[in-house]
Design a protein around this motif. Structure first.
Motif, PDB file in Angstrom:
ATOM      1  N   THR A 382       0.852  -1.198   0.000  1.00 43.21           N
ATOM      2  CA  THR A 382       0.000   0.000   0.000  1.00 43.21           C
ATOM      3  C   THR A 382       0.891   1.252   0.000  1.00 43.21           C
ATOM      4  OG1 THR A 382      -1.805  -1.105   1.165  1.00 43.21           O
ATOM      5  CG2 THR A 382      -1.727   1.307   1.289  1.00 43.21           C
ATOM      6  N   PRO A 383       0.660   2.193  -0.916  1.00 40.62           N
ATOM      7  CA  PRO A 383       1.523   3.384  -0.999  1.00 40.62           C
ATOM      8  C   PRO A 383       1.504   4.204   0.288  1.00 40.62           C
ATOM      9  CG  PRO A 383       0.139   3.175  -2.960  1.00 40.62           C
ATOM     10  CD  PRO A 383      -0.367   2.167  -1.975  1.00 40.62           C
ATOM     11  N   VAL A 384       2.606   4.886   0.547  1.00 42.44           N
ATOM     12  CA  VAL A 384       2.736   5.639   1.790  1.00 42.44           C
ATOM     13  C   VAL A 384       1.719   6.778   1.848  1.00 42.44           C
ATOM     14  CG1 VAL A 384       4.506   7.228   0.914  1.00 42.44           C
ATOM     15  CG2 VAL A 384       4.381   6.733   3.370  1.00 42.44           C
ATOM     16  N   ASP A 385       1.368   7.387   0.710  1.00 48.85           N
ATOM     17  CA  ASP A 385       0.392   8.473   0.756  1.00 48.85           C
ATOM     18  C   ASP A 385      -0.990   7.943   1.141  1.00 48.85           C
ATOM     19  OD1 ASP A 385       0.440   7.203  -1.766  1.00 48.85           O
ATOM     20  OD2 ASP A 385      -0.653   8.856  -2.685  1.00 48.85           O
ATOM     21  N   HIS A 386      -1.328   6.705   0.732  1.00 47.01           N
ATOM     22  CA  HIS A 386      -2.589   6.107   1.163  1.00 47.01           C
ATOM     23  C   HIS A 386      -2.575   5.864   2.673  1.00 47.01           C
ATOM     24  CE1 HIS A 386      -4.003   4.382  -2.971  1.00 47.01           C
ATOM     25  NE2 HIS A 386      -3.389   5.538  -3.100  1.00 47.01           N
ATOM     26  N   ARG A 387      -1.432   5.409   3.199  1.00 47.36           N
ATOM     27  CA  ARG A 387      -1.334   5.166   4.634  1.00 47.36           C
ATOM     28  C   ARG A 387      -1.502   6.462   5.425  1.00 47.36           C
ATOM     29  NH1 ARG A 387       1.261   0.227   5.899  1.00 47.36           N
ATOM     30  NH2 ARG A 387       1.841  -0.958   4.035  1.00 47.36           N
ATOM     31  N   MET A 388      -0.910   7.534   4.922  1.00 48.90           N
ATOM     32  CA  MET A 388      -1.044   8.823   5.597  1.00 48.90           C
ATOM     33  C   MET A 388      -2.491   9.320   5.537  1.00 48.90           C
ATOM     34  SD  MET A 388       1.900   9.414   6.863  1.00 48.90           S
ATOM     35  CE  MET A 388       2.007   7.612   6.990  1.00 48.90           C
ATOM     36  N   LEU A 389      -3.175   9.058   4.416  1.00 49.79           N
ATOM     37  CA  LEU A 389      -4.567   9.484   4.296  1.00 49.79           C
ATOM     38  C   LEU A 389      -5.453   8.723   5.280  1.00 49.79           C
ATOM     39  CD1 LEU A 389      -6.637  11.241   2.881  1.00 49.79           C
ATOM     40  CD2 LEU A 389      -6.863   9.468   1.124  1.00 49.79           C
ATOM     41  N   LEU A 390      -5.175   7.440   5.488  1.00 56.11           N
ATOM     42  CA  LEU A 390      -5.942   6.669   6.466  1.00 56.11           C
ATOM     43  C   LEU A 390      -5.743   7.248   7.862  1.00 56.11           C
ATOM     44  CD1 LEU A 390      -7.740   4.306   7.220  1.00 56.11           C
ATOM     45  CD2 LEU A 390      -5.700   2.835   7.230  1.00 56.11           C
ATOM     46  N   ARG A 391      -4.513   7.577   8.202  1.00 57.43           N
ATOM     47  CA  ARG A 391      -4.265   8.214   9.501  1.00 57.43           C
ATOM     48  C   ARG A 391      -5.011   9.543   9.606  1.00 57.43           C
ATOM     49  NH1 ARG A 391      -2.045   4.711  13.267  1.00 57.43           N
ATOM     50  NH2 ARG A 391      -0.344   3.513  12.310  1.00 57.43           N
ATOM     51  N   LEU A 392      -5.016  10.289   8.510  1.00 57.46           N
ATOM     52  CA  LEU A 392      -5.696  11.588   8.515  1.00 57.46           C
ATOM     53  C   LEU A 392      -7.198  11.415   8.724  1.00 57.46           C
ATOM     54  CD1 LEU A 392      -5.481  14.668   8.098  1.00 57.46           C
ATOM     55  CD2 LEU A 392      -5.783  14.253   5.648  1.00 57.46           C
ATOM     56  N   CYS A 393      -7.797  10.416   8.060  1.00 57.63           N
ATOM     57  CA  CYS A 393      -9.228  10.169   8.237  1.00 57.63           C
ATOM     58  C   CYS A 393      -9.543   9.830   9.687  1.00 57.63           C
ATOM     59  CB  CYS A 393      -9.679   9.028   7.327  1.00 57.63           C
ATOM     60  SG  CYS A 393      -9.762   9.447   5.580  1.00 57.63           S
ATOM     61  N   ARG A 394      -8.742   8.963  10.280  1.00 54.47           N
ATOM     62  CA  ARG A 394      -8.968   8.600  11.676  1.00 54.47           C
ATOM     63  C   ARG A 394      -8.816   9.809  12.590  1.00 54.47           C
ATOM     64  NH1 ARG A 394      -5.046   3.254  11.510  1.00 54.47           N
ATOM     65  NH2 ARG A 394      -6.507   1.807  10.495  1.00 54.47           N
ATOM     66  N   ALA A 395      -7.798  10.631  12.307  1.00 54.03           N
ATOM     67  CA  ALA A 395      -7.569  11.812  13.142  1.00 54.03           C
ATOM     68  C   ALA A 395      -8.704  12.813  12.997  1.00 54.03           C
ATOM     69  CB  ALA A 395      -6.237  12.451  12.769  1.00 54.03           C
ATOM     70  N   GLU A 396      -9.165  13.031  11.773  1.00 53.48           N
ATOM     71  CA  GLU A 396     -10.255  13.999  11.563  1.00 53.48           C
ATOM     72  C   GLU A 396     -11.550  13.514  12.206  1.00 53.48           C
ATOM     73  OE1 GLU A 396      -8.949  16.362   7.505  1.00 53.48           O
ATOM     74  OE2 GLU A 396     -10.291  14.634   7.324  1.00 53.48           O
ATOM     75  N   LEU A 397     -11.793  12.207  12.166  1.00 49.74           N
ATOM     76  CA  LEU A 397     -12.983  11.683  12.842  1.00 49.74           C
ATOM     77  C   LEU A 397     -12.853  11.871  14.347  1.00 49.74           C
ATOM     78  CD1 LEU A 397     -15.691  10.243  12.789  1.00 49.74           C
ATOM     79  CD2 LEU A 397     -14.466   8.058  12.741  1.00 49.74           C
ATOM     80  N   ALA A 398     -11.661  11.655  14.880  1.00 44.29           N
ATOM     81  CA  ALA A 398     -11.446  11.866  16.313  1.00 44.29           C
ATOM     82  C   ALA A 398     -11.671  13.335  16.683  1.00 44.29           C
ATOM     83  CB  ALA A 398     -10.033  11.432  16.697  1.00 44.29           C
ATOM     84  N   VAL A 399     -11.223  14.247  15.831  1.00 44.88           N
ATOM     85  CA  VAL A 399     -11.462  15.676  16.074  1.00 44.88           C
ATOM     86  C   VAL A 399     -12.958  15.964  16.094  1.00 44.88           C
ATOM     87  CG1 VAL A 399     -11.197  17.999  15.128  1.00 44.88           C
ATOM     88  CG2 VAL A 399      -9.243  16.442  15.157  1.00 44.88           C
ATOM     89  N   ALA A 400     -13.672  15.381  15.108  1.00 44.84           N
ATOM     90  CA  ALA A 400     -15.124  15.591  15.061  1.00 44.84           C
ATOM     91  C   ALA A 400     -15.806  15.035  16.306  1.00 44.84           C
ATOM     92  CB  ALA A 400     -15.696  14.937  13.804  1.00 44.84           C
ATOM     93  N   ASP A 401     -15.253  13.966  16.877  1.00 46.35           N
ATOM     94  CA  ASP A 401     -15.807  13.382  18.103  1.00 46.35           C
ATOM     95  C   ASP A 401     -15.370  14.125  19.356  1.00 46.35           C
ATOM     96  OD1 ASP A 401     -17.142  11.388  16.732  1.00 46.35           O
ATOM     97  OD2 ASP A 401     -15.519   9.918  16.938  1.00 46.35           O
ATOM     98  N   GLY A 402     -14.491  15.112  19.192  1.00 39.81           N
ATOM     99  CA  GLY A 402     -13.988  15.845  20.342  1.00 39.81           C
ATOM    100  C   GLY A 402     -12.869  15.139  21.078  1.00 39.81           C
ATOM    101  N   ASN A 403     -12.276  14.135  20.437  1.00 42.61           N
ATOM    102  CA  ASN A 403     -11.214  13.350  21.088  1.00 42.61           C
ATOM    103  C   ASN A 403      -9.860  13.832  20.578  1.00 42.61           C
ATOM    104  OD1 ASN A 403      -9.494  11.424  22.170  1.00 42.61           O
ATOM    105  ND2 ASN A 403     -10.958   9.751  21.877  1.00 42.61           N
ATOM    106  N   ARG A 404      -9.384  14.926  21.160  1.00 46.79           N
ATOM    107  CA  ARG A 404      -8.132  15.539  20.718  1.00 46.79           C
ATOM    108  C   ARG A 404      -6.949  14.595  20.924  1.00 46.79           C
ATOM    109  NH1 ARG A 404      -4.422  18.464  23.590  1.00 46.79           N
ATOM    110  NH2 ARG A 404      -3.193  20.028  22.453  1.00 46.79           N
ATOM    111  N   ARG A 405      -6.937  13.881  22.025  1.00 45.54           N
ATOM    112  CA  ARG A 405      -5.809  13.001  22.329  1.00 45.54           C
ATOM    113  C   ARG A 405      -5.688  11.899  21.280  1.00 45.54           C
ATOM    114  NH1 ARG A 405      -5.149  10.704  28.306  1.00 45.54           N
ATOM    115  NH2 ARG A 405      -4.697  12.939  28.566  1.00 45.54           N
TER     116      ARG A 405
END
Length: 857
Positions: A382-405
């Motif tokens: 899996t390309p590294v940019d896809h891996r970074m995008l998956l991390r970004l999606c998880r992080a943005e969902l956590a932000v939307a949930d109010g879970n900064r940590r």
């Protein structure tokens, strides 16, 4: 009749051989023409019951199927016709060989159509047939070697890189045993492609370059395909402009060859290149063009890939504008379903991740959460940019949930993973370019920490910026090919310069120079690793090393400019205002100083320009420094700029005139430079290049200050002599005109007696000098890439381990440079540290002495 039969066989055989060579050269239209001519010749005699004529017709039909491979339906029709003829051939090795040929070609077509499992079963059977008859001395080893290449494609689709390489090694073995140049080239090229898929980009680029050289020697028509894969690897390394140059070279050649499949793949890759370079409109245009071409060819699989490229562009545009059409997430989900049905795992994941980001922007967290749960786990390929995008999606969902940590944990894990990928890179450009894939993840982390503790913001800034300066340069690695090509490039540039001065035509020499520069760049990508990674410098260690000096680290987020200030062990966050306004005034000051630089500027004009510079410097001072004065007081400063602020001449800002200021790409880079051991000797080098004005008396004055220095002047200041003297020097002063190369920092240059001294060559010294003074031109300038990866001539020296570099941020007149440098060296010789000596020298005339102290002071 017998003579007619033999004549037809010979004629058809010649057409088939002509077609075969055309296919190897990717001239598919020429191949089809030749094969249809062969069939027409065969149609002039009755082939019923004639094994030789039937055999020839089967071979021609199989070849025609291959040349029609981009339209799978036509190819399969030709194979059906060939298979119906097989019973007319007596049982034995010949029929078995032809059966293998038909099966291998049918398997190849099915693989290209996305039916990999079915195709693989046919290829297994074909291998058995062809190996058996080859042992009996029947058949063509070229075909069997090509078959192993086709089998490797299935393993690649399955992310089984070991299986794919094993198949390609078998092909290489056959190519070497039977002297099959073209098949060997293709197999070695594909081994490079697998290295690219595995993330080993230096190896991939090396293999691709070898394949390109072999193609130039044996099959020039194959070069565009190699360039396409080189471009893919360069995109993975975060170098979209270099990738685009390869693609723009390849596309017209592929269109001329009528290689429609490969030409459309180039357009898909051009779309990816444009998107990585933030050119959304161009990305959308290339993707749509490619999709239309694939649809016309009936290639559903690649049409879906092109549609995904278009979706990425649409998503980027929508997210940038802040307006997500209600239908766009549904389009992404539908495309993900189509891609899943075609067996494209990574592409399915990408479409789903785009849908996740779109739903989050629309405020639908539950839809985003549901889609994110459907994203397939990353595979080894899996390309590294896809891996970074998956991390970004998880992080943005956590932000939307109010879970900064949790969001910060995802960002931390993602950037750690990106760092692992960066550590595998070769040349400095690859190390630097990789930062682009973590840009959005880093920006999210910085945005979150702006609302937290300043210490946390420091930590994230150091994680996300100027990572190239965290590497400990490796000892010199002898690479004679780079050295030889760099020498040829130097001669070519020198010849072009002399021709230009004498009024002779320079176009051929400029073309040769451009080609040599591209060659050295390519060699530099994979010649050797840049260095060993070092950890981020902890804030407490930086604070201890600062002593009474203050650190100011600028950062921007969402258009706002802030500064993290460390003074007396205390860390504070100061909000400064608009980054756009600061960037505008920084550009104005830079232009003002450039305009003021010429030695011969008439006094009335000089006065007007100076007034403009005073106004620009004053406004920048209000934006960048005065709000910090209650914290920094009158302390010496270490400044870490961001973006356009790298071009600021800090010594001209009213609050900083006469104050020692060191400019560093990161706090970690400053700490590394400040705590590095001193030079093993007290050797001083004075070097002076050609074409400086006769009024400059700097050389004579500096010889008086450093009577024991190595003095290289006029014809003695050659590249070889200067490099030799630089190695291990305590201090090197080089007065020479230079040129900042914004798109490739390693080819910024100093003009010496026999031609340019490239930053690349200085950066590979085994014992970097302790201090380098670049006494002319704007060689402190940097081309700032994503992640505040700032590189120029001076930046390349810092990255190579030179602790301190003195250079100008803008143009400087020869006379102003000379007098400033005499003042500087007198103070340096009197025992002042570099930053203080420079601050006092610049304060004499801060608008015509635009020098800064870089690294450590």
């Amino acid at each position: 009749m017998a003579s007619d039969r033999e004549r037809v066989l010979r004629r058809a055989g010649r057409f088939q051989e002509r077609a075969r060579q055309a296919v190897y050269a990717y001239r598919f239209a020429d191949a089809r023409t030749a094969l249809r001519s062969a069939l027409a010749a065969l149609d002039t005699v009755d082939h019923t019951g004639d094994a030789d004529l039937v055999t020839m017709r089967v071979r021609v039909l199989v070849s025609l199927a291959y040349s029609d491979a981009e339209g799978a339906g036509k190819g399969l029709d030709a194979l059906d016709a060939a298979e119906r003829l097989l019973p007319q051939i007596p049982a034995g090795p010949r029929r078995r060989e032809l059966q293998g040929l038909v099966e291998q070609q049918r398997g190849f077509l099915l693989i290209r159509a996305g039916r990999g499992d079915e195709g693989m079963r046919l290829l297994d059977s074909a291998v058995h047939h062809l190996e058996t008859v080859l042992e009996l001395g029947v058949g063509d080893p070229d075909v069997l070697a090509g078959l192993h290449i086709n089998r490797s494609l299935v393993f690649i689709e399955r992310a089984d890189t070991a299986g794919a390489v094993a198949e390609l090694r078998r092909s290489v073995d056959l190519a070497e045993r039977y002297d099959l140049n073209l098949v060997g080239i293709k197999a070695r090229h594909n081994i490079g492609y697998i290295a690219y898929m595995s993330g080993d980009l230096p190896t991939a680029l090396r293999d691709f370059e070898r394949a390109a050289r072999e193609c130039l020697a044996h099959a020039p028509s194959l070069v565009p395909v190699v360039r396409l894969d080189q471009a893919r690897a360069l995109l993975a390394a975060g170098l979209p402009q270099d990738a685009a140059r390869h693609l723009e070279d390849a596309l017209p050649l592929l269109r001329k060859q009528r290689a429609g499949q490969d030409a459309a793949e180039v357009e898909v890759t051009l779309a990816a290149s444009a998107l990585l370079d933030d050119r959304v409109r161009d990305a959308r245009r290339w993707a749509r063009s490619a999709e239309r071409r694939f649809i016309r060819r009936g290639n559903q699989r690649w049409a879906a890939v092109a549609a995904l490229a278009g979706l990425r562009a649409e998503t980027a545009g929508a997210l940038s504008a802040g307006r997500v059409p209600g239908s766009l997430p549904a389009v992404a989900v539908k495309l993900a379903e189509e891609l899943r049905g075609l067996g494209l795992v990574d592409e399915t994941a990408l479409a789903l991740m785009l849908a996740v980001r779109l739903e989050l922007r629309r405020g639908d967290r539950e839809a985003a959460r549901s889609l994110l749960a459907q994203v397939p786990r990353p595979r080894p390929t899996t390309p590294v940019d896809h891996r970074m995008l998956l991390r970004l999606c998880r992080a943005e969902l956590a932000v939307a949930d109010g879970n900064r940590r949790r969001a910060l944990a995802e960002a931390r894990s993602g950037l750690t993973e990106l760092g692992t990928a960066r550590d595998r890179m070769g040349g400095l450009d690859l190390v630097c370019g990789t930062a682009v894939h973590g840009r959005q993840l880093g920006e999210l982390a910085v945005r979150l920490t702006l609302r937290g503790r300043p210490r946390a913001l420091y930590d994230w800034l150091e994680r996300t910026r100027a990572q190239v300066y965290r590497y400990e340069p490796l000892p010199e690695i002898d690479d004679p090919r780079i050295a030889q090509t760099a020498a040829e490039l130097r001669r070519s540039r020198r010849e072009a310069q002399l021709a230009r001065l004498s009024g002779r035509p320079v176009a051929p020499l400029e073309k040769q120079t451009a080609a040599l520069e591209r060659e050295v760049v390519r060699l530099g990508w994979y010649a050797s690793p840049w260095g060993r990674p070092r950890p981020v410098a902890p804030l407490d260690a930086v604070a201890a090393a600062l002593g009474s000096t203050a650190l100011v680290e600028y950062a921007s987020s969402g258009g706002d400019l802030v500064a993290v200030v460390v003074a007396d062990g205390v860390t504070r966050l100061v909000r400064l205002g608009s980054m756009a306004e600061a960037a505008e005034w920084a550009a104005r000051l830079y232009n003002d100083l450039n305009a003021l630089a010429p030695d011969v500027l008439p006094p009335p004009i000089a006065a007007v320009v100076r007034d403009c510079a005073v106004r620009s410097a004053g406004r920048l001072d209000e934006l960048l420094v005065r709000p910090l004065l209650p914290v920094i007081g009158d302390r010496d400063l270490v400044v870490v700029p961001t973006g356009e602020l790298y071009a600021v001449q800090w010594g001209s800002l009213p609050s900083l005139v006469g104050r020692p200021v060191v400019v560093a790409p990161s706090a970690t880079a400053w700490h590394t430079a400040a705590t590095s051991p001193g030079a093993p000797s007290d050797r001083v080098l004075l070097a002076r290049g050609p074409n400086l004005t006769g009024r400059v008396t700097e050389g004579v004055s500096l010889r008086g200050i450093y009577p024991d220095a190595i003095d290289l002047d006029d014809e003695h200041a050659t590249v070889a002599e200067v490099l030799s003297a630089l190695d291990g020097a305590a201090l090197a002063h080089v007065a020479a005109h230079g040129e900042h190369e914004s798109t490739n920092a390693l080819f910024s240059q100093l003009e010496l007696a026999d031609g340019p001294l490239f930053a690349y060559e200085v950066a590979r010294l085994p014992r970097p000098p302790r201090q380098v003074v670049l006494a002319a031109c704007e060689l402190a300038l940097s081309y700032v890439r994503p992640g505040d990866e700032a590189l120029g001539y001076a930046g390349a020296l810092l990255a190579a381990g030179v602790p301190t570099v003195i250079a100008a941020t803008s143009r400087v007149g020869d006379e102003a440079a000379a007098t400033a440098m005499v003042d500087y060296h007198q103070r340096l010789r009197a025992g002042h540290p570099p930053a203080r000596a420079l601050a006092e020298a610049v304060a004499v005339d801060p608008y015509r002495r635009p020098f800064v102290c870089l690294g450590s002071g």
